[in-house]
Design a protein around this motif. Structure first.
Motif, PDB file in Angstrom:
ATOM      1  N   MET A 191       0.815  -1.211   0.000  1.00  0.00           N
ATOM      2  CA  MET A 191       0.000   0.000   0.000  1.00  0.00           C
ATOM      3  C   MET A 191       0.849   1.261   0.000  1.00  0.00           C
ATOM      4  N   VAL A 192       1.961   1.222   0.751  1.00  0.00           N
ATOM      5  CA  VAL A 192       2.837   2.395   0.806  1.00  0.00           C
ATOM      6  C   VAL A 192       3.465   2.642  -0.558  1.00  0.00           C
ATOM      7  N   ALA A 193       3.847   1.573  -1.240  1.00  0.00           N
ATOM      8  CA  ALA A 193       4.457   1.730  -2.557  1.00  0.00           C
ATOM      9  C   ALA A 193       3.466   2.334  -3.550  1.00  0.00           C
ATOM     10  N   ILE A 194       2.242   1.885  -3.512  1.00  0.00           N
ATOM     11  CA  ILE A 194       1.233   2.418  -4.438  1.00  0.00           C
ATOM     12  C   ILE A 194       0.917   3.873  -4.111  1.00  0.00           C
ATOM     13  N   ALA A 195       0.795   4.191  -2.824  1.00  0.00           N
ATOM     14  CA  ALA A 195       0.506   5.573  -2.426  1.00  0.00           C
ATOM     15  C   ALA A 195       1.663   6.505  -2.787  1.00  0.00           C
ATOM     16  N   SER A 196       2.893   6.049  -2.576  1.00  0.00           N
ATOM     17  CA  SER A 196       4.028   6.912  -2.920  1.00  0.00           C
ATOM     18  C   SER A 196       4.186   7.035  -4.436  1.00  0.00           C
ATOM     19  N   LEU A 197       3.833   5.995  -5.193  1.00  0.00           N
ATOM     20  CA  LEU A 197       3.853   6.106  -6.653  1.00  0.00           C
ATOM     21  C   LEU A 197       2.826   7.128  -7.133  1.00  0.00           C
ATOM     22  N   LEU A 198       1.645   7.122  -6.528  1.00  0.00           N
ATOM     23  CA  LEU A 198       0.633   8.127  -6.873  1.00  0.00           C
ATOM     24  C   LEU A 198       1.084   9.535  -6.494  1.00  0.00           C
ATOM     25  N   ALA A 199       1.699   9.661  -5.329  1.00  0.00           N
ATOM     26  CA  ALA A 199       2.193  10.973  -4.901  1.00  0.00           C
ATOM     27  C   ALA A 199       3.289  11.469  -5.839  1.00  0.00           C
ATOM     28  N   TYR A 200       4.175  10.564  -6.258  1.00  0.00           N
ATOM     29  CA  TYR A 200       5.237  10.945  -7.193  1.00  0.00           C
ATOM     30  C   TYR A 200       4.632  11.380  -8.530  1.00  0.00           C
ATOM     31  N   SER A 201       3.652  10.644  -8.998  1.00  0.00           N
ATOM     32  CA  SER A 201       3.005  11.001 -10.268  1.00  0.00           C
ATOM     33  C   SER A 201       2.301  12.348 -10.172  1.00  0.00           C
ATOM     34  N   LEU A 202       1.626  12.604  -9.057  1.00  0.00           N
ATOM     35  CA  LEU A 202       0.968  13.900  -8.872  1.00  0.00           C
ATOM     36  C   LEU A 202       1.980  15.039  -8.797  1.00  0.00           C
ATOM     37  N   ALA A 203       3.124  14.802  -8.159  1.00  0.00           N
ATOM     38  CA  ALA A 203       4.155  15.843  -8.063  1.00  0.00           C
ATOM     39  C   ALA A 203       4.742  16.147  -9.437  1.00  0.00           C
ATOM     40  N   VAL A 204       4.972  15.110 -10.235  1.00  0.00           N
ATOM     41  CA  VAL A 204       5.488  15.331 -11.596  1.00  0.00           C
ATOM     42  C   VAL A 204       4.448  16.067 -12.438  1.00  0.00           C
ATOM     43  N   GLY A 205       3.190  15.662 -12.321  1.00  0.00           N
ATOM     44  CA  GLY A 205       2.125  16.345 -13.063  1.00  0.00           C
ATOM     45  C   GLY A 205       1.972  17.790 -12.651  1.00  0.00           C
ATOM     46  N   ALA A 206       2.074  18.073 -11.356  1.00  0.00           N
ATOM     47  CA  ALA A 206       1.978  19.462 -10.886  1.00  0.00           C
ATOM     48  C   ALA A 206       3.169  20.273 -11.366  1.00  0.00           C
ATOM     49  N   ARG A 207       4.345  19.665 -11.402  1.00  0.00           N
ATOM     50  CA  ARG A 207       5.545  20.369 -11.883  1.00  0.00           C
ATOM     51  C   ARG A 207       5.408  20.723 -13.361  1.00  0.00           C
ATOM     52  N   ILE A 208       4.830  19.820 -14.138  1.00  0.00           N
ATOM     53  CA  ILE A 208       4.637  20.085 -15.562  1.00  0.00           C
ATOM     54  C   ILE A 208       3.532  21.112 -15.777  1.00  0.00           C
ATOM     55  N   ARG A 209       2.475  21.010 -15.004  1.00  0.00           N
ATOM     56  CA  ARG A 209       1.320  21.914 -15.169  1.00  0.00           C
ATOM     57  C   ARG A 209       1.617  23.331 -14.701  1.00  0.00           C
ATOM     58  N   PHE A 210       2.329  23.469 -13.589  1.00  0.00           N
ATOM     59  CA  PHE A 210       2.650  24.784 -13.016  1.00  0.00           C
ATOM     60  C   PHE A 210       4.169  24.926 -12.893  1.00  0.00           C
ATOM     61  N   PRO A 211       4.854  25.229 -13.973  1.00  0.00           N
ATOM     62  CA  PRO A 211       6.330  25.235 -13.930  1.00  0.00           C
ATOM     63  C   PRO A 211       6.928  26.413 -13.161  1.00  0.00           C
ATOM     64  N   THR A 212       6.182  27.487 -12.953  1.00  0.00           N
ATOM     65  CA  THR A 212       6.778  28.661 -12.316  1.00  0.00           C
ATOM     66  C   THR A 212       6.566  28.703 -10.815  1.00  0.00           C
ATOM     67  N   HIS A 213       5.772  27.815 -10.264  1.00  0.00           N
ATOM     68  CA  HIS A 213       5.479  27.850  -8.827  1.00  0.00           C
ATOM     69  C   HIS A 213       6.514  27.063  -8.035  1.00  0.00           C
ATOM     70  N   SER A 214       7.220  27.708  -7.168  1.00  0.00           N
ATOM     71  CA  SER A 214       8.112  27.169  -6.129  1.00  0.00           C
ATOM     72  C   SER A 214       8.773  25.836  -6.480  1.00  0.00           C
ATOM     73  N   PRO A 215       9.871  25.857  -7.203  1.00  0.00           N
ATOM     74  CA  PRO A 215      10.529  24.593  -7.571  1.00  0.00           C
ATOM     75  C   PRO A 215      11.092  23.828  -6.376  1.00  0.00           C
ATOM     76  N   THR A 216      11.357  24.509  -5.249  1.00  0.00           N
ATOM     77  CA  THR A 216      11.900  23.782  -4.102  1.00  0.00           C
ATOM     78  C   THR A 216      10.872  22.831  -3.507  1.00  0.00           C
ATOM     79  N   TYR A 217       9.599  23.210  -3.494  1.00  0.00           N
ATOM     80  CA  TYR A 217       8.575  22.305  -2.971  1.00  0.00           C
ATOM     81  C   TYR A 217       8.382  21.110  -3.895  1.00  0.00           C
ATOM     82  N   TYR A 218       8.436  21.349  -5.197  1.00  0.00           N
ATOM     83  CA  TYR A 218       8.318  20.236  -6.136  1.00  0.00           C
ATOM     84  C   TYR A 218       9.487  19.276  -5.964  1.00  0.00           C
ATOM     85  N   ARG A 219      10.673  19.854  -5.847  1.00  0.00           N
ATOM     86  CA  ARG A 219      11.867  19.028  -5.700  1.00  0.00           C
ATOM     87  C   ARG A 219      11.772  18.182  -4.435  1.00  0.00           C
TER      88      ARG A 219
END
Length: 113
Positions: free
Chosen positions: A1-29
């Motif tokens: 369950m942890v692996a699936i949840a962290s995979l979803l979180a990673y995918s959401l973070a990558v999607g947010a980074r692509i969708r909003f490239p100018t917002h706070s890169p340190t939080y995305y990183r």
């Protein structure tokens, strides 16, 4: 369950980074590192025997603490720089004020032709 949840979180973070490239890169990183390392730790814990399955999580926790201490150290460094800058500004003001007061007491310069 942890692996699936962290995979979803990673995918959401990558999607947010692509969708909003100018917002706070340190939080995305940080989100990418956190979820990616949690994913790797959870998958590694599946490969280790039962007596060693907690080791990847301990390594992940130590890395997370080092990241948090690095943030605290960075905030402390910024606060120190601001304090030193403020102290130097006060010293410069006092020195300039002292020079103005001492120069006002001097006799004017005269030129002999």
């Amino acid at each position: 369950m942890v692996a699936i949840a962290s995979l979803l979180a990673y995918s959401l973070a990558v999607g947010a980074r692509i969708r909003f490239p100018t917002h706070s890169p340190t939080y995305y990183r940080f989100a990418l590192r956190f979820s990616g390392l949690l994913l790797v730790a959870s998958l590694l814990s599946l490969l280790f025997p039962d007596s060693w399955h907690h080791v990847p999580y301990m390594v992940f926790f130590m890395y997370l603490m080092s990241e948090c201490f690095a943030w605290v150290r960075m905030i402390g460094r910024l606060a120190y720089q601001q304090a030193v800058h403020g102290f130097l500004c006060v010293l410069f003001y006092l020195f300039a004020h002292h020079r103005r007061v001492t120069r006002a007491r001097q006799l004017p310069l005269t030129f002999v032709l």
